[in-house]
Design an enzyme around this catalytic site. Sequence first.
Site, PDB file in Angstrom:
ATOM      1  N   SER A 137       0.964  -1.234  -0.028  1.00 18.75           N
ATOM      2  CA  SER A 137       0.104  -0.126   0.089  1.00 18.75           C
ATOM      3  C   SER A 137       0.812   0.964   0.029  1.00 18.75           C
ATOM      4  CB  SER A 137      -0.767  -0.127   1.290  1.00 18.75           C
ATOM      5  OG  SER A 137      -1.484   1.016   1.398  1.00 18.75           O
ATOM      6  N   TYR A 150      -2.818  -1.017  10.169  1.00 18.29           N
ATOM      7  CA  TYR A 150      -2.730  -1.292   8.892  1.00 18.29           C
ATOM      8  C   TYR A 150      -1.409  -0.929   8.278  1.00 18.29           C
ATOM      9  CZ  TYR A 150      -3.960  -1.180   3.776  1.00 18.29           C
ATOM     10  OH  TYR A 150      -3.742  -1.221   2.415  1.00 18.29           O
ATOM     11  N   LYS A 154       1.467  -3.331   6.527  1.00 18.62           N
ATOM     12  CA  LYS A 154       1.925  -3.364   5.247  1.00 18.62           C
ATOM     13  C   LYS A 154       3.623  -2.947   5.094  1.00 18.62           C
ATOM     14  CE  LYS A 154      -1.819  -4.239   3.064  1.00 18.62           C
ATOM     15  NZ  LYS A 154      -2.065  -5.419   2.226  1.00 18.62           N
TER      16      LYS A 154
HETATM   17  N1  LIG Z   1      -8.400  -0.091  -2.416  1.00 17.92           N
HETATM   18  C1  LIG Z   1      -7.294   0.650  -2.034  1.00 17.92           C
HETATM   19  O1  LIG Z   1      -7.164   2.237  -2.621  1.00 17.92           O
HETATM   20  C2  LIG Z   1      -5.875   0.029  -1.670  1.00 17.92           C
HETATM   21  C3  LIG Z   1      -4.839   0.768  -1.302  1.00 17.92           C
HETATM   22  C4  LIG Z   1      -3.554   0.141  -1.214  1.00 17.92           C
HETATM   23  C5  LIG Z   1      -3.684  -1.163  -0.698  1.00 17.92           C
HETATM   24  N2  LIG Z   1      -4.787  -1.770  -1.228  1.00 17.92           N
HETATM   25  C6  LIG Z   1      -4.395  -3.426  -0.928  1.00 17.92           C
HETATM   26  O2  LIG Z   1      -5.258  -3.978  -2.027  1.00 17.92           O
HETATM   27  C7  LIG Z   1      -5.526  -5.267  -1.497  1.00 17.92           C
HETATM   28  C8  LIG Z   1      -7.109  -5.460  -1.774  1.00 17.92           C
HETATM   29  O3  LIG Z   1      -7.841  -4.304  -1.342  1.00 17.92           O
HETATM   30  P1  LIG Z   1      -9.378  -3.807  -1.547  1.00 17.92           P
HETATM   31  O4  LIG Z   1      -9.423  -2.635  -1.355  1.00 17.92           O
HETATM   32  O5  LIG Z   1      -9.894  -4.839  -2.870  1.00 17.92           O
HETATM   33  O6  LIG Z   1     -10.058  -4.451  -0.372  1.00 17.92           O
HETATM   34  P2  LIG Z   1     -11.687  -4.933   0.030  1.00 17.92           P
HETATM   35  O7  LIG Z   1     -12.626  -4.299  -1.118  1.00 17.92           O
HETATM   36  O8  LIG Z   1     -11.888  -4.790   1.176  1.00 17.92           O
HETATM   37  O9  LIG Z   1     -11.702  -6.647  -0.545  1.00 17.92           O
HETATM   38  C9  LIG Z   1     -10.827  -7.423   0.128  1.00 17.92           C
HETATM   39  C10 LIG Z   1     -10.719  -8.897  -0.333  1.00 17.92           C
HETATM   40  O10 LIG Z   1     -10.181  -9.758   0.653  1.00 17.92           O
HETATM   41  C11 LIG Z   1     -10.682 -10.786   0.837  1.00 17.92           C
HETATM   42  N3  LIG Z   1     -10.371 -11.316   2.359  1.00 17.92           N
HETATM   43  C12 LIG Z   1     -10.195 -10.471   3.525  1.00 17.92           C
HETATM   44  N4  LIG Z   1      -9.908 -11.093   4.536  1.00 17.92           N
HETATM   45  C13 LIG Z   1      -9.761 -12.263   4.012  1.00 17.92           C
HETATM   46  C14 LIG Z   1      -8.934 -13.519   4.663  1.00 17.92           C
HETATM   47  N5  LIG Z   1      -8.546 -13.643   5.990  1.00 17.92           N
HETATM   48  N6  LIG Z   1      -9.062 -14.933   3.758  1.00 17.92           N
HETATM   49  C15 LIG Z   1      -9.297 -14.594   2.456  1.00 17.92           C
HETATM   50  N7  LIG Z   1      -9.834 -13.478   1.841  1.00 17.92           N
HETATM   51  C16 LIG Z   1      -9.808 -12.351   2.452  1.00 17.92           C
HETATM   52  C17 LIG Z   1     -12.329  -9.976   1.050  1.00 17.92           C
HETATM   53  O11 LIG Z   1     -13.198 -11.181   0.740  1.00 17.92           O
HETATM   54  P3  LIG Z   1     -13.950 -11.876   2.310  1.00 17.92           P
HETATM   55  O12 LIG Z   1     -14.486 -10.894   2.939  1.00 17.92           O
HETATM   56  O13 LIG Z   1     -15.041 -12.789   1.475  1.00 17.92           O
HETATM   57  O14 LIG Z   1     -13.107 -12.631   2.702  1.00 17.92           O
HETATM   58  C18 LIG Z   1     -12.262  -9.243  -0.363  1.00 17.92           C
HETATM   59  O15 LIG Z   1     -12.419 -10.014  -1.139  1.00 17.92           O
HETATM   60  C19 LIG Z   1      -5.517  -5.553   0.101  1.00 17.92           C
HETATM   61  O16 LIG Z   1      -4.399  -6.179   0.344  1.00 17.92           O
HETATM   62  C20 LIG Z   1      -5.234  -3.790   0.153  1.00 17.92           C
HETATM   63  O17 LIG Z   1      -4.567  -3.502   1.566  1.00 17.92           O
HETATM   64  C21 LIG Z   1      -5.946  -1.334  -1.494  1.00 17.92           C
END
Ligand SMILES: NC(=O)c1ccc[n+]([C@@H]2O[C@H](COP(=O)([O-])OP(=O)(O)OC[C@H]3O[C@@H](n4cnc5c(N)ncnc54)[C@H](OP(=O)(O)O)[C@@H]3O)[C@@H](O)[C@H]2O)c1
Length: 232
Positions: A137, A150, A154
């Site tokens: 991140s 968080y 990360k």
């Molecule tokens: N969106 C952003 O702007 C952003 C920025 C920087 C980094 N990131 C990183 O990108 C990645 C994806 O983020 P996102 O924004 O798509 O998050 P999100 O919309 O909250 O989706 C997270 C996904 O991870 C799954 N998940 C969570 N805990 C889990 C577990 N213990 N086992 C298996 N699956 C699990 C969730 O599904 P279930 O609830 O079905 O388990 C969901 O499918 C993350 O690592 C996040 O830290 C995102």
Amino acid sequence: MANKMVLITGVTRGLGRAMVDEFVRHRHTVLGCGRSQEGVERLRRRFGPPHDFAVVNVAADGEVRAWADRLLGSHGPPDLVLNNAGVINQNARLWEIPEPEFSDVLDVNVKGVANIIRHFVPAMIQRKCGVIVNFSSGWGRSTDAEVAPYCASKWAVEGLTQAFAQELPSGLAAVSLNPGIINTDMLQSCFGGSASSYPSPAEWARSAVPFLLKLGPGDNGQQLTAPGGSSG
Ligand SMILES: NC(=O)c1ccc[n+]([C@@H]2O[C@H](COP(=O)([O-])OP(=O)(O)OC[C@H]3O[C@@H](n4cnc5c(N)ncnc54)[C@H](OP(=O)(O)O)[C@@H]3O)[C@@H](O)[C@H]2O)c1
């Protein structure tokens, strides 16, 4: 490009869900997991074999081991592993965050990545190829108030990935990836209403997936930023 076997954690929502559509559109095979039974069943109905979707909690080492045993038997080692599953704490100062919530963030974001590596990478090493992408991140390289657990998780992903890259034999690569800022459930949790001014996961995946498909052994140890997300 030859068909690749792509393992993605966290496919039921957000970036993971959008990457499924895009990898399938590029004719690659996706093996994905999430915790939501309903989300996984929806994916199974939409994408049949050879794609494979399962309910797996990446923080539970036994569940990851059973998932890896089954998939390595049916599909062989993946070409690309995307450690995307992640959670964020509710915005709060560190001393206000209950211990179970702090532990959950570290268990999913750090130990979840290690669990996947433990059970999938030995078969990739045996085959002498493959790329592992650990989702970091902007908050794996900088910090802000109210997201200390968080940030800790990360920054840990960045350190874990650097050390892991030094351990890999030639032919394999491990990188950390800052996806940028994208409008997902996670972003809405920490940014509130302003999340809607950021790109959608589908828009992000259209440029991020070709970028991910080009990664190879020469990228080992890199700290990358994906195209397609906002930089803030
Ligand atoms: N969106 C952003 O702007 C952003 C920025 C920087 C980094 N990131 C990183 O990108 C990645 C994806 O983020 P996102 O924004 O798509 O998050 P999100 O919309 O909250 O989706 C997270 C996904 O991870 C799954 N998940 C969570 N805990 C889990 C577990 N213990 N086992 C298996 N699956 C699990 C969730 O599904 P279930 O609830 O079905 O388990 C969901 O499918 C993350 O690592 C996040 O830290 C995102």
